[in-house]
Design a protein around this motif. Structure first.
Motif, mmCIF file in Angstrom:
data_model
loop_
_atom_site.group_PDB
_atom_site.id
_atom_site.type_symbol
_atom_site.label_atom_id
_atom_site.label_comp_id
_atom_site.label_asym_id
_atom_site.label_seq_id
_atom_site.Cartn_x
_atom_site.Cartn_y
_atom_site.Cartn_z
ATOM 1 N N SER A 106 -109.240 -46.772 -45.312
ATOM 2 C CA SER A 106 -107.769 -47.530 -45.544
ATOM 3 C C SER A 106 -107.450 -46.636 -46.737
ATOM 4 C CB SER A 106 -107.940 -48.534 -45.580
ATOM 5 O OG SER A 106 -108.889 -48.688 -46.204
ATOM 6 N N TRP A 107 -107.777 -45.838 -47.820
ATOM 7 C CA TRP A 107 -107.637 -45.664 -49.379
ATOM 8 C C TRP A 107 -108.012 -44.332 -49.139
ATOM 9 C CZ3 TRP A 107 -112.113 -48.144 -47.729
ATOM 10 C CH2 TRP A 107 -113.344 -47.068 -47.954
ATOM 11 N N GLU A 108 -107.880 -43.246 -47.713
ATOM 12 C CA GLU A 108 -107.772 -42.046 -47.716
ATOM 13 C C GLU A 108 -106.094 -41.339 -47.142
ATOM 14 O OE1 GLU A 108 -112.340 -40.397 -47.656
ATOM 15 O OE2 GLU A 108 -111.001 -41.427 -45.397
ATOM 16 N N LEU A 109 -105.521 -42.333 -46.885
ATOM 17 C CA LEU A 109 -104.105 -42.641 -46.520
ATOM 18 C C LEU A 109 -103.251 -41.438 -46.605
ATOM 19 C CD1 LEU A 109 -103.447 -46.024 -44.714
ATOM 20 C CD2 LEU A 109 -103.813 -44.320 -43.593
ATOM 21 N N VAL A 110 -102.744 -40.599 -46.133
ATOM 22 C CA VAL A 110 -101.120 -39.450 -47.009
ATOM 23 C C VAL A 110 -100.167 -40.097 -45.556
ATOM 24 C CG1 VAL A 110 -100.863 -37.061 -46.804
ATOM 25 C CG2 VAL A 110 -103.444 -38.175 -47.412
ATOM 26 N N ASN A 158 -112.593 -45.097 -39.968
ATOM 27 C CA ASN A 158 -112.632 -43.128 -39.820
ATOM 28 C C ASN A 158 -111.604 -44.016 -38.491
ATOM 29 O OD1 ASN A 158 -114.675 -42.678 -41.576
ATOM 30 N ND2 ASN A 158 -116.264 -43.494 -39.826
ATOM 31 N N ALA A 159 -110.841 -44.279 -37.998
ATOM 32 C CA ALA A 159 -109.614 -44.537 -37.241
ATOM 33 C C ALA A 159 -108.569 -45.215 -37.805
ATOM 34 C CB ALA A 159 -110.360 -44.868 -36.000
ATOM 35 N N THR A 160 -108.604 -45.475 -39.115
ATOM 36 C CA THR A 160 -107.301 -46.553 -39.910
ATOM 37 C C THR A 160 -106.158 -45.504 -39.367
ATOM 38 O OG1 THR A 160 -108.845 -46.039 -41.748
ATOM 39 C CG2 THR A 160 -106.119 -46.668 -41.242
ATOM 40 N N VAL A 161 -105.246 -44.885 -38.337
ATOM 41 C CA VAL A 161 -104.661 -44.306 -38.143
ATOM 42 C C VAL A 161 -104.690 -44.633 -36.611
ATOM 43 C CG1 VAL A 161 -101.980 -43.179 -37.603
ATOM 44 C CG2 VAL A 161 -103.746 -43.341 -39.959
ATOM 45 N N TYR A 162 -105.475 -43.343 -36.359
ATOM 46 C CA TYR A 162 -105.828 -43.199 -34.972
ATOM 47 C C TYR A 162 -105.903 -44.873 -33.778
ATOM 48 C CZ TYR A 162 -108.668 -41.127 -30.650
ATOM 49 O OH TYR A 162 -108.539 -40.330 -29.060
ATOM 50 N N GLY A 163 -106.468 -45.699 -34.354
ATOM 51 C CA GLY A 163 -107.291 -46.688 -33.547
ATOM 52 C C GLY A 163 -105.962 -47.290 -33.638
ATOM 53 N N PRO A 164 -105.240 -47.656 -34.603
ATOM 54 C CA PRO A 164 -103.705 -48.595 -33.939
ATOM 55 C C PRO A 164 -103.074 -47.744 -33.515
ATOM 56 C CG PRO A 164 -104.296 -49.178 -36.163
ATOM 57 C CD PRO A 164 -105.063 -47.360 -35.627
ATOM 58 N N SER A 165 -103.175 -46.486 -33.407
ATOM 59 C CA SER A 165 -102.084 -45.949 -32.442
ATOM 60 C C SER A 165 -101.845 -46.003 -30.871
ATOM 61 C CB SER A 165 -101.708 -44.235 -32.614
ATOM 62 O OG SER A 165 -103.131 -43.744 -32.428
ATOM 63 N N LYS A 166 -103.858 -46.206 -30.798
ATOM 64 C CA LYS A 166 -104.282 -46.164 -29.283
ATOM 65 C C LYS A 166 -103.856 -47.587 -28.689
ATOM 66 C CE LYS A 166 -105.470 -41.575 -29.159
ATOM 67 N NZ LYS A 166 -104.387 -41.179 -28.024
ATOM 68 N N ALA A 167 -104.265 -48.672 -29.778
ATOM 69 C CA ALA A 167 -104.109 -49.917 -29.946
ATOM 70 C C ALA A 167 -103.028 -50.268 -29.318
ATOM 71 C CB ALA A 167 -104.334 -50.968 -30.442
ATOM 72 N N ALA A 168 -102.162 -49.491 -29.924
ATOM 73 C CA ALA A 168 -100.219 -49.403 -29.007
ATOM 74 C C ALA A 168 -100.062 -49.160 -27.545
ATOM 75 C CB ALA A 168 -99.301 -49.180 -30.126
ATOM 76 N N LEU A 169 -100.460 -47.991 -27.459
ATOM 77 C CA LEU A 169 -100.646 -47.293 -26.300
ATOM 78 C C LEU A 169 -101.760 -48.643 -24.988
ATOM 79 C CD1 LEU A 169 -101.767 -43.228 -26.601
ATOM 80 C CD2 LEU A 169 -99.432 -44.471 -26.380
ATOM 81 N N ILE A 170 -102.496 -49.299 -25.812
ATOM 82 C CA ILE A 170 -103.151 -50.015 -24.461
ATOM 83 C C ILE A 170 -101.950 -51.124 -24.714
ATOM 84 C CG2 ILE A 170 -105.008 -52.032 -24.155
ATOM 85 C CD1 ILE A 170 -107.029 -50.146 -25.830
ATOM 86 N N ASN A 171 -101.604 -50.938 -25.071
ATOM 87 C CA ASN A 171 -100.332 -52.631 -24.554
ATOM 88 C C ASN A 171 -98.875 -52.104 -24.224
ATOM 89 O OD1 ASN A 171 -97.839 -54.054 -26.450
ATOM 90 N ND2 ASN A 171 -100.111 -55.576 -25.913
ATOM 91 N N LEU A 172 -98.962 -51.170 -24.579
ATOM 92 C CA LEU A 172 -97.590 -50.560 -24.052
ATOM 93 C C LEU A 172 -97.752 -50.434 -22.739
ATOM 94 C CD1 LEU A 172 -94.786 -48.531 -23.328
ATOM 95 C CD2 LEU A 172 -96.183 -46.449 -24.178
ATOM 96 N N THR A 173 -99.265 -49.624 -21.813
ATOM 97 C CA THR A 173 -99.437 -49.775 -21.042
ATOM 98 C C THR A 173 -99.821 -50.696 -20.040
ATOM 99 O OG1 THR A 173 -100.645 -47.809 -21.682
ATOM 100 C CG2 THR A 173 -101.374 -47.822 -19.230
ATOM 101 N N GLU A 174 -100.107 -51.574 -20.480
ATOM 102 C CA GLU A 174 -100.044 -52.710 -19.767
ATOM 103 C C GLU A 174 -98.408 -53.457 -19.442
ATOM 104 O OE1 GLU A 174 -104.266 -54.629 -22.217
ATOM 105 O OE2 GLU A 174 -102.240 -55.597 -22.839
#
Length: 262
Positions: A106-110, A158-174
């Motif tokens: 989280s402290w490495e975000l660009v 280690n999935a600070t952006v990737y993980g939330p983007s995939k969580a959103a896809l799970i919600n969207l697909t449901e």
């Protein structure tokens, strides 16, 4: 009466009559899935930015069409659909495989990296759905497959952006399933564990139950043929993460600390 055994989607029995569009077909799961479906007789449209890779793959299969596009560009979607109308009469199944991953805490975000990851992983799926869904609704037939990730199950380091983007896809697909299953459109949520690809090659930590892209493709196709909604694999890993989801946060965070080093 509610049935707990009836498939949530219509099983795909014969790939010879299927016209499939794979977004992100130049490498990893998308490439392996493209080969596996072509081997089963499907007509497959291969899309990604790297046209040379697509053309090399298409040259080995008479039923393959290489169609370069930038998934993050709405104009590219419109151009691709116009091109497809000249080469294919319909799309039976579109599979969103394109992804961007950069391991970061989280402290490495660009900001620029964050925006690009969200554009590729999430916004491009919205753009693709807006492009292909009207035609499927008009025909009263179709299928949408979204490759999310088990990284969307839990908040993992280690999935600070990737993980939330995939969580959103799970919600969207449901949500897509709730909207579309009564309209004769199959919707598939695909949640892989660790698969050996260009993306996971960036990881410097142990990846449990690591699979090959070919194994991932076989699991996905098995899910299509069974009529599954969620296709997750390998089960020995994904079921453990599903168990972690139902734990109280105190226990869940303790397990994450135990298995993930700072």
């Amino acid at each position: 009466m509610l049935s707990l055994t009836k498939p949530l989607n219509r099983p795909i029995r014969d790939w010879n009559e299927q016209r499939v569009w794979i977004i992100g077909a130049s490498s990893g799961i998308g490439e392996a899935l493209s080969k596996a479906l072509l081997d089963r007789g499907a007509q497959v449209v291969l899309s990604a930015r790297r046209i040379e890779r697509l053309q090399n793959l298409a040259s080995s299969y008479p039923k393959a069409i290489a169609l370069a596009m930038d998934v993050g560009d709405q104009g590219s979607w419109e151009h691709a659909l116009a091109e497809l109308k000249n080469q294919i009469d319909r799309i039976d199944l579109v599979i969103f495989c394109a992804a961007k991953y950069h391991p970061e805490r989280s402290w490495e975000l660009v900001p620029e990296e964050t925006e690009h990851t969200l554009s590729v992983n999430l916004l491009s799926v919205y753009q693709g759905i807006q492009s292909v869904l009207p035609g499927m609704l008009e025909r009263g037939h179709g299928g949408i497959g979204v490759v999310a990730s088990v990284a969307g199950y839990l908040g993992l380091p280690n999935a600070t952006v990737y993980g939330p983007s995939k969580a959103a896809l799970i919600n969207l697909t449901e949500l897509l399933y709730s909207d579309l299953h009564t309209k004769n459109i199959n919707v598939y949520l695909i949640n892989p564990g660790f698969v050996s690809t260009e993306l996971t090659a960036k990881n410097n930590f142990f990846m449990p139950a690591l699979q090959t892209p070919a194994q991932a493709a076989a699991a996905i196709i098995a899910g299509f043929e069974a009529g599954d909604f969620e296709i997750h694999f390998p089960k020995r890993f994904t079921l453990f993460l599903k168990f972690m989801q139902v734990l109280p946060y105190r226990l869940r965070f303790a397990l994450i600390r135990k298995f993930v080093t700072a």
